[in-house]
Write a protein that holds these residues in place. Structure first.
Motif, PDB file in Angstrom:
ATOM      1  N   PRO A 219       2.374 -15.298  -0.465  1.00 32.89           N
ATOM      2  CA  PRO A 219       2.321 -13.879  -0.076  1.00 32.89           C
ATOM      3  C   PRO A 219       1.135 -13.610   0.848  1.00 32.89           C
ATOM      4  CG  PRO A 219       2.841 -14.079  -2.403  1.00 32.89           C
ATOM      5  CD  PRO A 219       2.503 -15.467  -1.927  1.00 32.89           C
ATOM      6  N   LEU A 220       1.349 -12.759   1.821  1.00 32.29           N
ATOM      7  CA  LEU A 220       0.339 -12.525   2.848  1.00 32.29           C
ATOM      8  C   LEU A 220      -0.798 -11.647   2.341  1.00 32.29           C
ATOM      9  CD1 LEU A 220       2.683 -11.748   5.884  1.00 32.29           C
ATOM     10  CD2 LEU A 220       1.644 -13.938   5.270  1.00 32.29           C
ATOM     11  N   ALA A 221      -2.021 -12.007   2.729  1.00 31.81           N
ATOM     12  CA  ALA A 221      -3.157 -11.116   2.482  1.00 31.81           C
ATOM     13  C   ALA A 221      -2.986  -9.877   3.359  1.00 31.81           C
ATOM     14  CB  ALA A 221      -4.464 -11.829   2.814  1.00 31.81           C
ATOM     15  N   GLN A 222      -3.505  -8.751   2.907  1.00 31.61           N
ATOM     16  CA  GLN A 222      -3.278  -7.499   3.631  1.00 31.61           C
ATOM     17  C   GLN A 222      -3.718  -7.550   5.097  1.00 31.61           C
ATOM     18  OE1 GLN A 222      -5.169  -4.033   1.954  1.00 31.61           O
ATOM     19  NE2 GLN A 222      -3.982  -2.630   3.202  1.00 31.61           N
ATOM     20  N   PRO A 223      -4.901  -8.087   5.446  1.00 28.00           N
ATOM     21  CA  PRO A 223      -5.276  -8.126   6.867  1.00 28.00           C
ATOM     22  C   PRO A 223      -4.297  -8.922   7.718  1.00 28.00           C
ATOM     23  CG  PRO A 223      -7.191  -8.518   5.464  1.00 28.00           C
ATOM     24  CD  PRO A 223      -5.989  -8.581   4.582  1.00 28.00           C
ATOM     25  N   VAL A 224      -3.780 -10.027   7.176  1.00 25.90           N
ATOM     26  CA  VAL A 224      -2.817 -10.837   7.918  1.00 25.90           C
ATOM     27  C   VAL A 224      -1.500 -10.077   8.059  1.00 25.90           C
ATOM     28  CG1 VAL A 224      -1.493 -12.990   7.932  1.00 25.90           C
ATOM     29  CG2 VAL A 224      -3.875 -12.985   7.166  1.00 25.90           C
ATOM     30  N   ARG A 225      -1.069  -9.420   6.988  1.00 21.69           N
ATOM     31  CA  ARG A 225       0.183  -8.670   7.026  1.00 21.69           C
ATOM     32  C   ARG A 225       0.129  -7.561   8.075  1.00 21.69           C
ATOM     33  NH1 ARG A 225       0.269  -7.316   2.105  1.00 21.69           N
ATOM     34  NH2 ARG A 225      -0.276  -5.105   2.230  1.00 21.69           N
ATOM     35  N   LEU A 226      -0.980  -6.865   8.128  1.00 16.73           N
ATOM     36  CA  LEU A 226      -1.125  -5.787   9.103  1.00 16.73           C
ATOM     37  C   LEU A 226      -1.177  -6.320  10.531  1.00 16.73           C
ATOM     38  CD1 LEU A 226      -3.729  -3.542   7.233  1.00 16.73           C
ATOM     39  CD2 LEU A 226      -1.244  -3.199   7.431  1.00 16.73           C
ATOM     40  N   ALA A 227      -1.715  -7.521  10.699  1.00 23.69           N
ATOM     41  CA  ALA A 227      -1.821  -8.092  12.044  1.00 23.69           C
ATOM     42  C   ALA A 227      -0.482  -8.622  12.544  1.00 23.69           C
ATOM     43  CB  ALA A 227      -2.858  -9.211  12.046  1.00 23.69           C
ATOM     44  N   VAL A 228       0.318  -9.199  11.667  1.00 22.82           N
ATOM     45  CA  VAL A 228       1.547  -9.846  12.106  1.00 22.82           C
ATOM     46  C   VAL A 228       2.733  -8.878  12.179  1.00 22.82           C
ATOM     47  CG1 VAL A 228       2.405 -10.572   9.834  1.00 22.82           C
ATOM     48  CG2 VAL A 228       2.866 -11.991  11.845  1.00 22.82           C
ATOM     49  N   ALA A 229       2.768  -7.859  11.337  1.00 24.29           N
ATOM     50  CA  ALA A 229       3.936  -6.973  11.260  1.00 24.29           C
ATOM     51  C   ALA A 229       4.343  -6.366  12.602  1.00 24.29           C
ATOM     52  CB  ALA A 229       3.696  -5.883  10.226  1.00 24.29           C
ATOM     53  N   PRO A 230       3.405  -5.819  13.407  1.00 20.68           N
ATOM     54  CA  PRO A 230       3.822  -5.188  14.672  1.00 20.68           C
ATOM     55  C   PRO A 230       4.370  -6.172  15.702  1.00 20.68           C
ATOM     56  CG  PRO A 230       1.603  -4.504  14.023  1.00 20.68           C
ATOM     57  CD  PRO A 230       1.972  -5.673  13.181  1.00 20.68           C
ATOM     58  N   LEU A 231       4.159  -7.462  15.486  1.00 18.03           N
ATOM     59  CA  LEU A 231       4.559  -8.463  16.467  1.00 18.03           C
ATOM     60  C   LEU A 231       5.960  -9.012  16.222  1.00 18.03           C
ATOM     61  CD1 LEU A 231       1.221 -10.530  16.493  1.00 18.03           C
ATOM     62  CD2 LEU A 231       1.851  -8.610  17.989  1.00 18.03           C
ATOM     63  N   LEU A 232       6.530  -8.711  15.066  1.00 16.76           N
ATOM     64  CA  LEU A 232       7.821  -9.279  14.688  1.00 16.76           C
ATOM     65  C   LEU A 232       8.982  -8.387  15.124  1.00 16.76           C
ATOM     66  CD1 LEU A 232       6.927 -10.482  11.067  1.00 16.76           C
ATOM     67  CD2 LEU A 232       6.821 -11.787  13.202  1.00 16.76           C
ATOM     68  N   HIS A 233      10.052  -9.032  15.574  1.00 17.87           N
ATOM     69  CA  HIS A 233      11.250  -8.317  15.995  1.00 17.87           C
ATOM     70  C   HIS A 233      12.462  -8.921  15.293  1.00 17.87           C
ATOM     71  CE1 HIS A 233       8.343  -7.833  19.365  1.00 17.87           C
ATOM     72  NE2 HIS A 233       8.766  -6.575  19.295  1.00 17.87           N
ATOM     73  N   ALA A 234      13.270  -8.058  14.684  1.00 10.06           N
ATOM     74  CA  ALA A 234      14.417  -8.519  13.916  1.00 10.06           C
ATOM     75  C   ALA A 234      15.393  -9.295  14.787  1.00 10.06           C
ATOM     76  CB  ALA A 234      15.123  -7.334  13.270  1.00 10.06           C
ATOM     77  N   ALA A 235      15.994 -10.330  14.197  1.00 15.33           N
ATOM     78  CA  ALA A 235      17.016 -11.134  14.871  1.00 15.33           C
ATOM     79  C   ALA A 235      18.329 -10.954  14.125  1.00 15.33           C
ATOM     80  CB  ALA A 235      16.612 -12.593  14.912  1.00 15.33           C
TER      81      ALA A 235
END
Length: 315
Positions: free
Chosen positions: A232-248
């Motif tokens: 499970p992602l640590a909160q700082p990592v989760r916040l950093a990666v979430a905006p970069l992901l795009h659903a496929a």
């Protein structure tokens, strides 16, 4: 016969990020193998979870029969006959058969590190230092495939074992004066040498933020192949990666539990994302095994400076 039912619950070690430095700790090498429990008098061998492995590892039971009546705690290790090291995957191949196979390129050894009983006497309440002394006495002159792991109170010496001894992936620390207790009540700790690598994010799993993890991939043969599921992602990592992901796509997909680092587990359901984001991961094995990471990696950070095609296949 031992004064308790077999198989007995085994001590477990809590993962730590640093090797104990204070006095009162004994350190042992942690081999890359399968945890086991052996009753020498009956030639019985059990896994950490109590699965009877006596048929698959009958050679281990036969070797143990040459020792006094005792219940031993240790690690099954597949030692390659050409002297090149140990191979964890050979244990899995052995477990899938009824017993030892002629012509195999490995021999199963047991790295023994604790003692639960001798004859009718329960040794678990005694301090580790006493159990260690008795274990060495029992093994003296015994079969060469059953040996006690080295032990030291010198942290510097223990760290030299990691990488220098074939198959050692870390260290286990035990309080020298502590009794043997089941589960995490043992007070044992384990430290693994860590490595870093890069992987491509190809999916997201978890129904709540606290459980959210990444499905990780690597390019192989022109295709992106799933190689593991992160912790499970640590909160700082989760916040950093979430905006970069795009659903496929909208449909959920599944991975076998083994790909998620959970042998025997149910399939892992995840939502696929476009393979655009590279992350740095922390792993405890430098290479993939059977095309996956055996243990779930920890995501450390986003690697915005890397593109997916620059990630090697990890073989």
């Amino acid at each position: 016969m031992p004064p308790f039912a077999l198989p007995a619950p085994l001590a477990l070690a809590r993962a730590v990020t640093a090797v104990p430095e204070s006095q009162g700790w004994t350190l042992e090498p942690k081999w890359d193998g399968w945890r086991c429990q052996i009753h020498t008098a009956t030639r019985r061998v059990w896994s950490r979870h109590g699965t009877d492995l006596s048929r698959q590892f009958s050679d281990v039971g036969a070797a143990a029969a040459g020792l006094p009546d005792a219940v031993l705690d240790g690690e099954l290790v597949a030692v390659l006959n050409d002297g090149s090291g140990v191979a964890f995957d050979r244990l899995q191949s052995r477990a899938g058969r009824r017993g030892p196979r002629r012509g195999a390129d490995f021999t199963v050894h047991v790295a023994l590190f604790d003692l639960l009983a001798v004859g009718h006497t329960d040794w678990r309440p005694r301090p580790y230092a006493e159990r260690r002394t008795e274990l060495l006495r029992l093994l003296e002159g015994g079969p060469p495939t059953l040996r006690a792991v080295p032990a030291t109170e010198d942290r510097g010496q223990a760290l030299k074992w990691v990488g220098a001894l074939a198959g050692v992936e870390g260290l286990v620390g035990k309080r020298t004066d502590a009794p043997y207790a089941a589960g995490l009540a043992s007070g044992w700790v384990k430290w693994r040498e860590r490595h870093t690598a890069e992987a491509v994010v190809i999916g997201v799993t978890g129904t709540t933020p606290a459980a959210q993890a990444l499905v990780l991939g690597r390019p192989t043969g022109g295709k992106m192949r799933a190689v593991g599921v992160s912790l499970p992602l640590a909160q700082p990592v989760r916040l950093a990666v979430a905006p970069l992901l795009h659903a496929a796509g909208e449909e959920m997909r599944e991975l076998p539990g083994t790909v998620g680092g959970l042998p025997g587990a149910d399939p892992v359901r995840f939502r696929p994302v476009k393979p655009e984001v590279v992350v740095e991961i922390e792993i405890d094995q430098p290479r993939l095994e059977f095309g996956r990471y055996r243990h779930r990696p920890r995501v450390r950070r986003v690697r915005g400076d890397l593109s997916p095609e620059l990630v090697d296949n990890g073989q």
